[in-house]
Design an enzyme around this catalytic site. Structure first.
Site, mmCIF file in Angstrom:
data_model
loop_
_atom_site.group_PDB
_atom_site.id
_atom_site.type_symbol
_atom_site.label_atom_id
_atom_site.label_comp_id
_atom_site.label_asym_id
_atom_site.label_seq_id
_atom_site.Cartn_x
_atom_site.Cartn_y
_atom_site.Cartn_z
ATOM 1 N N ASP A 37 18.239 9.561 20.150
ATOM 2 C CA ASP A 37 18.653 8.602 19.116
ATOM 3 C C ASP A 37 18.004 8.944 17.782
ATOM 4 O OD1 ASP A 37 20.117 5.637 19.577
ATOM 5 O OD2 ASP A 37 19.066 5.865 17.653
ATOM 6 N N VAL A 64 22.276 13.622 15.244
ATOM 7 C CA VAL A 64 23.308 14.518 15.782
ATOM 8 C C VAL A 64 24.037 15.271 14.669
ATOM 9 C CG1 VAL A 64 23.699 13.193 17.899
ATOM 10 C CG2 VAL A 64 25.069 12.686 15.856
ATOM 11 N N ASN A 90 27.795 9.843 22.328
ATOM 12 C CA ASN A 90 28.021 8.419 22.049
ATOM 13 C C ASN A 90 27.652 8.009 20.622
ATOM 14 O OD1 ASN A 90 28.064 5.378 22.828
ATOM 15 N ND2 ASN A 90 25.964 5.746 22.123
ATOM 16 N N TYR A 155 36.699 5.968 9.610
ATOM 17 C CA TYR A 155 36.464 5.710 11.038
ATOM 18 C C TYR A 155 37.676 6.143 11.867
ATOM 19 C CZ TYR A 155 34.522 3.338 15.131
ATOM 20 O OH TYR A 155 34.017 3.062 16.376
ATOM 21 N N LYS A 159 37.562 9.178 14.599
ATOM 22 C CA LYS A 159 37.752 8.912 16.028
ATOM 23 C C LYS A 159 39.024 9.585 16.573
ATOM 24 C CE LYS A 159 34.000 6.559 16.765
ATOM 25 N NZ LYS A 159 32.918 7.103 17.611
ATOM 26 N N THR A 190 28.263 -5.392 20.868
ATOM 27 C CA THR A 190 27.044 -4.602 20.605
ATOM 28 C C THR A 190 26.547 -4.966 19.204
ATOM 29 O OG1 THR A 190 28.201 -2.776 19.526
ATOM 30 C CG2 THR A 190 27.916 -2.612 21.916
#
Ligand SMILES: NC(=O)c1ccc[n+]([C@@H]2O[C@H](COP(=O)([O-])OP(=O)(O)OC[C@H]3O[C@@H](n4cnc5c(N)ncnc54)[C@H](O)[C@@H]3O)[C@@H](O)[C@H]2O)c1
Length: 254
Positions: A37, A64, A90, A155, A159, A190
């Site tokens: 993370d 990442v 993820n 976004y 994706k 979340t």
């Protein structure tokens, strides 16, 4: 329960949310879990929690989006467990702003984490998996990679890119024993979602009305799909975008 006994799994963005649910589920299924993370301290604490529950877990920090950080996280997998069997790509960031108010930095940030990050990690994993002739990669796409909505162009594009990357890598590496699939979650309870609801950028009631099952998803429901995709039960499944969305993408009304 499905077993991942001894499998070496790396989960990016794994200290909370969907990544954490997947990390915990994999650990319970017997996998050795590396929690990666940007929040390195959070990753350390999450891994420590798994170890306290007698699971085999380690942590690594970094972004990442950084080629150096990605190289380092895979080196850590090599040093700790001698390689990797499962990568869960993820880590991701949301982007929700009218397009005409977006800066090029908004665009770049979304692409850097959501697309470049997935690519960098997939290549490092693929290098090892193709060589050992086995491995599983699971990418986190979204319902917004399948259908489009206003005020989230970066976004949606990132994706949809993840979905296409999933298919492209799946067909390239299928003959080498490597499976690549994606999950397209619907709205899931979340911190990422709570933050945009609390900021007034997403209307929770509208989501519930628009979802045929009439509720948000639980992180565990994504983890259950991630467990299936990583398991031998999915050994002929590759190049697929598995929507776990309570019927969202099937629904024609607005
Ligand atoms: N929650 C939803 O409703 C939903 C729906 C569809 C898709 N998704 C996708 O699922 C994934 C996880 O979402 P979530 O809701 O758990 O998000 P979250 O914000 O709760 O958790 C994301 C984690 O990723 C980490 N992260 C962010 N940037 C990073 C980077 N550059 N390098 C490494 N780690 C980084 C964060 O620190 C955080 O721990 C994301 O890819 C997201 O786009 C979520």
């Amino acid at each position: 329960m499905t077993s991942l006994q001894g499998q070496r799994a790396l989960i990016t963005g794994g200290q909370r949310g969907l990544g954490w649910a997947i990390a915990e589920t994999y650990a319970k299924a017997g996998a050795r879990v590396m929690i990666q993370d940007l929040d390195g301290k959070g990753a350390d604490e999450a891994a420590a929690g798994l170890r306290r529950a007698n699971h085999d877990a380690q942590s690594v920090g970094g972004s990442v989006a950084s080629a150096q950080d990605v190289t380092d996280m895979f080196k850590r997998m090599d040093e700790v467990w001698g390689g990797i069997d499962i990568l869960v790509n993820n880590a991701g960031v949301s982007q929700n702003k009218p397009t005409l108010e977006m800066s090029v930095e908004d665009w770049d940030r979304t692409m850097d984490v959501n697309l470049r990050g997935v690519f960098l990690c997939a290549v490092e994993a693929g290098r090892r998996m193709v060589k050992q002739k086995s491995g599983v990669i699971i990418n986190m796409s979204s319902i917004w990679g399948i259908v489009a909505g206003p005020t989230r162009v970066g976004y949606c594009v990132s994706k949809a890119g993840v979905a296409q990357m999933t298919k492209a890598l799946a067909v390239e590496w299928a003959a080498h024993g490597v499976r690549v699939n994606a999950i397209a979650p619907g709205y899931t309870e979340t911190k990422m979602l709570r933050d945009v609801i609390d900021a007034g950028r997403v209307d929770e009631q509208a989501i519930l009305r628009r979802t045929p099952m009439g509720r948000l998803a639980e992180p565990q429901e994504m983890a259950d799909m991630a467990l299936f995709l990583a398991s031998p039960q999915a050994k002929f499944v590759t190049g697929q975008i598995m929507a776990v969305d309570g019927g969202w993408t099937a629904y024609g009304y607005t």
